[in-house]
Design an enzyme around this catalytic site. Structure first.
Site, mmCIF file in Angstrom:
data_model
loop_
_atom_site.group_PDB
_atom_site.id
_atom_site.type_symbol
_atom_site.label_atom_id
_atom_site.label_comp_id
_atom_site.label_asym_id
_atom_site.label_seq_id
_atom_site.Cartn_x
_atom_site.Cartn_y
_atom_site.Cartn_z
ATOM 1 N N HIS A 99 5.577 -7.877 7.566
ATOM 2 C CA HIS A 99 6.459 -7.825 6.405
ATOM 3 C C HIS A 99 6.828 -6.424 5.961
ATOM 4 C CE1 HIS A 99 8.281 -9.297 2.772
ATOM 5 N NE2 HIS A 99 7.434 -8.662 1.991
ATOM 6 N N HIS A 130 2.506 -10.462 5.531
ATOM 7 C CA HIS A 130 2.698 -11.303 4.345
ATOM 8 C C HIS A 130 2.036 -12.643 4.635
ATOM 9 C CE1 HIS A 130 4.548 -13.570 1.148
ATOM 10 N NE2 HIS A 130 5.079 -12.472 0.654
ATOM 11 N N ARG A 162 -2.240 -9.232 -0.679
ATOM 12 C CA ARG A 162 -1.744 -9.797 0.574
ATOM 13 C C ARG A 162 -2.679 -9.620 1.759
ATOM 14 N NH1 ARG A 162 4.594 -8.107 -0.212
ATOM 15 N NH2 ARG A 162 4.953 -9.710 -1.783
ATOM 16 N N LEU A 198 10.467 -15.257 5.325
ATOM 17 C CA LEU A 198 9.562 -15.182 4.194
ATOM 18 C C LEU A 198 9.664 -16.368 3.239
ATOM 19 C CD1 LEU A 198 7.588 -13.143 2.938
ATOM 20 C CD2 LEU A 198 9.426 -12.517 1.397
ATOM 21 N N ARG A 238 0.058 -2.723 0.112
ATOM 22 C CA ARG A 238 0.998 -2.749 -1.010
ATOM 23 C C ARG A 238 0.869 -4.038 -1.805
ATOM 24 N NH1 ARG A 238 6.245 -5.063 -1.937
ATOM 25 N NH2 ARG A 238 6.611 -5.787 0.192
ATOM 26 N N PHE A 274 2.132 -12.058 -10.081
ATOM 27 C CA PHE A 274 2.238 -11.687 -8.670
ATOM 28 C C PHE A 274 0.869 -11.277 -8.155
ATOM 29 C CE2 PHE A 274 5.594 -10.713 -5.506
ATOM 30 C CZ PHE A 274 6.574 -11.566 -5.963
ATOM 31 N N GLU A 322 6.231 -14.563 -2.332
ATOM 32 C CA GLU A 322 5.001 -14.625 -3.106
ATOM 33 C C GLU A 322 5.257 -15.222 -4.496
ATOM 34 O OE1 GLU A 322 2.368 -11.323 -2.496
ATOM 35 O OE2 GLU A 322 1.999 -11.241 -4.645
ATOM 36 N N GLN A 333 1.730 -4.299 6.816
ATOM 37 C CA GLN A 333 1.444 -5.442 5.949
ATOM 38 C C GLN A 333 1.862 -6.772 6.583
ATOM 39 O OE1 GLN A 333 3.343 -6.183 1.813
ATOM 40 N NE2 GLN A 333 1.154 -5.917 1.486
#
Ligand SMILES: Cc1cc2nc3c(=O)[nH]c(=O)nc-3n(C[C@H](O)[C@H](O)[C@H](O)COP(=O)(O)OP(=O)(O)OC[C@H]3O[C@@H](n4cnc5c(N)ncnc54)[C@H](O)[C@@H]3O)c2cc1C
Length: 575
Positions: free
Chosen positions: A348, A233, A277, A243, A389, A118, A246, A231
């Site tokens: 996001h 994304h 991100r 979405l 994050r 990730f 990821e 955030q």
């Protein structure tokens, strides 16, 4: 009056996990979970890619210290490191516990829980259930709420936190089905009300993510922390904004511009598509600005870039990321086995929120705590994410801090009495507030103000920010706030009056938007997700601190709070 030992607002991962913990630790306590959706329709159910924990099933060299370092570096050094140490140390334990509750994680060939790569994580440590991880976890948690006898008030809308003399005493809510108002008093109140993606016009969040818990907390005179860190994304499906997980890049997808180039090599050569991100979203935005985006007819200069999974092959796509394939097919008409997916950044996640200590108790200031008030999950800021994050750390936060907050509440309520409060006063005020909304002779529609507001936030407080843009945005919001005082409701009834709910949610959105813009305007540096074109560098001398913003209709007051730095000294952040 309705009475419980504990009332929790929010039936997502954080609220449900807290409720289960309280019931496990002290079965004699009465617990209510209130949610404006059914708990299983909380946004947590939509989480896709997974949950980080150093189980070391795939990579034996991983450690909680490495997870903690990745998290702190990802946060651009704004995370509180004591909170990060707890998050990463307790991670393996909460995953195993979920597994024992019945959560079906994806497996390695030998039967152990599988772990994937990730963004921003230096090891393969994200546990997952294909790309439907939130679905798998939330269903088991909600089953467990029933098993432990937790009372569920689903489709009740909470409209006010009752806070008197610095103590949370309960809340005011109404039943969406028939408009019945109720006051709940409790020895402890917990907010687990999720995020605020609907402040923006393009978001991966569900329609219920309107930041109500944040707005109620702010309206009660309590501070919100680090609200400027929003955030984006990197891979929202174009144009819907939903979405594309990821996990798709975790499984090896490429980001490609109109020239066919894997452009991340110019921005984050060591991590490529798996950079954090904030960096990946800015890189995509820069490519689009520079004319290397793509149009639907394939020509250059368009509003999106391509996410390409074709080289992964049908089997891997269908077994590891089936939902991403399905979404692209259903919403963009793209068969990802044969064609690249059009993506661009989408709002996001909220890094900021209601400030809490590592026991989930809400802060009234840098030093003080609010009696009887707790929060966890996306609505809270403990702060493990700081300015940015890392993917798969949010589900983890919900479960680790949901559990810790539940345990702290179970201790807190022992030997305490129910607080005194005047039920009639609160019912009367709520009735008047609702009646006033219904009686308004106003000239504006909710949808037009909400759209103008969401466009304003997107334009004036987006991926890139400047003082002039934000000042203009704040002026527009002031006007929109006045117009919102004059919205007209068609539905004057009590049965499933969803228009009334939208009117209340609009008030939440406006408060939250003003908090975000004001925090962002005052933070004269670039850090994590907050990118100021007029202050492009991080400024540790002046801004290595948390924002605490206090709301009042007259204006917002900004104060600051120190960051807890115990393990890793700030360094330049490069990938
Ligand atoms: C599409 C998507 C995919 C994601 N994927 C991942 C991932 O793979 N890994 C990861 O770590 N994170 C992921 N995230 C982030 C993560 O899912 C969320 O941050 C997390 O689930 C939030 O959980 P929560 O319990 O705090 O709130 P939520 O699940 O949002 O629940 C909020 C609850 O509060 C209730 N509520 C709110 N306001 C009121 C009110 N006024 N009255 C009554 N009830 C109210 C709602 O009804 C709901 O029950 C994803 C997010 C999205 C949007």
């Amino acid at each position: 009056m309705i009475e419980y030992d504990v009332v929790i607002v929010g039936g997502g991962l954080a609220g449900s996990r807290a409720a289960v913990e309280i019931a496990r630790l002290d079965p004699s306590l009465s617990i209510a979970v209130v949610a404006k959706t059914h708990p299983i329709r909380s946004h947590s159910v939509a989480a896709q890619g997974g949950m980080a924990a150093t189980l070391k099933n795939v990579d034996e060299t991983d450690s909680w210290e490495a997870h903690a370092f990745d998290t702190v570096k990802g946060s651009d050094y704004l995370a509180d490191q004591d909170a990060v140490a707890i998050l990463t140390q307790e991670a393996p334990d909460v995953v195993i516990d979920l597994e024992h509750m019945g959560v079906l994680f994806s497996r390695l060939a030998d039967g152990r829980i599988a772990q994937r790569a990730f963004g921003g994580h230096s090891h393969n440590r994200t546990c997952y259930a294909a790309d439907k991880t939130g679905h798998a976890i939330l269903h088991e948690l909600v089953n467990n709420l029933r098993r432990y006898g937790v009372h569920i008030y689903d489709e009740w809308y909470v409209m006010r936190l009752i806070l008197e003399e610095g103590q949370a005493k309960g809340l005011v809510m109404f039943r969406i089905r028939d408009g019945e108002l109720a006051v709940v008093r409790a020895k402890a109140v917990m907010f687990a009300t999720g995020g605020y993606g609907r402040v923006y016009n393009t978001t991966s969040n569900d329609y219920a993510s309107t930041g109500d818990g944040l707005a109620m907390t702010a309206a009660a005179g309590l501070p919100l922390e680090d609200m400027e860190f929003v955030q984006f994304h990197p891979t929202g499906l174009y144009p819907a904004g939903v979405l594309i997980s990821e996990a798709v890049r975790g499984e090896g997808a490429y980001l490609i511009n109109s020239e066919g180039e894997r452009f991340m090599q110019r921005y984050a050569p060591s991590r490529m598509e798996l950079a954090p991100r904030d960096i990946t979203s800015r890189s995509i935005a820069r490519e689009i600005r520079a004319g290397r985006g793509i149009h639907l007819d394939g020509s250059a200069g368009g509003p999106f870039v391509h996410l390409d999974v074709r080289h992964l092959g049908r089997d891997k796509i269908m077994s590891r990321i089936p939902f991403a394939w399905e979404e692209s097919h259903r919403l963009a008409g793209v068969d990802a086995v044969h064609e690249p997916i059009p993506v661009r950044p989408t709002v996001h996640y909220s890094m900021g929120g209601i400030p809490v200590n590592t026991e989930g108790q809400v802060r009234s200031s840098a030093e003080g705590l609010v009696a009887g008030f707790f929060a966890a999950g996306e609505t809270a800021c403990v702060s493990v994410h700081g300015a940015n994050r890392l993917g798969s750390n949010s589900l983890l936060e919900c479960v680790v801090y949901g559990r810790r907050t539940g345990a702290a509440i179970a201790r807190y309520v022992q030997n305490r009495k129910l607080p005194d409060l005047n039920e009639q006063d609160y019912l009367e005020q709520a009735k008047q507030q609702i009646q006033a909304l219904i009686d308004r002779p106003g000239q504006y529609r909710i949808a037009e103000i909400r759209q103008a507001f969401q466009d304003c936030m997107t334009e004036h407080c987006g991926v890139f920010r400047t003082e002039a843009l934000m000042k203009e945005g704040l002026e527009q919001i002031k006007i929109l706030q006045q117009q919102a005082e004059q919205v007209y409701l068609d539905d004057k009834g009590t049965l499933f009056n969803t228009e009334l709910i939208e009117a209340l949610e609009l008030q939440s959105l406006l408060i939250v938007g003003e908090m975000i813009l004001t925090g962002a305007l005052n933070r004269q540096e670039s850090r994590g997700a907050h990118a100021r074109e007029d202050f492009p560098d991080r400024d540790d001398t002046n801004f290595l601190q948390h924002t605490l913003a206090y709301y009042s209709p007259a204006g917002i007051e900004i104060r600051y709070m120190p960051v807890n730095i115990t393990m890793f000294q700030p360094q330049e952040r490069k990938y």
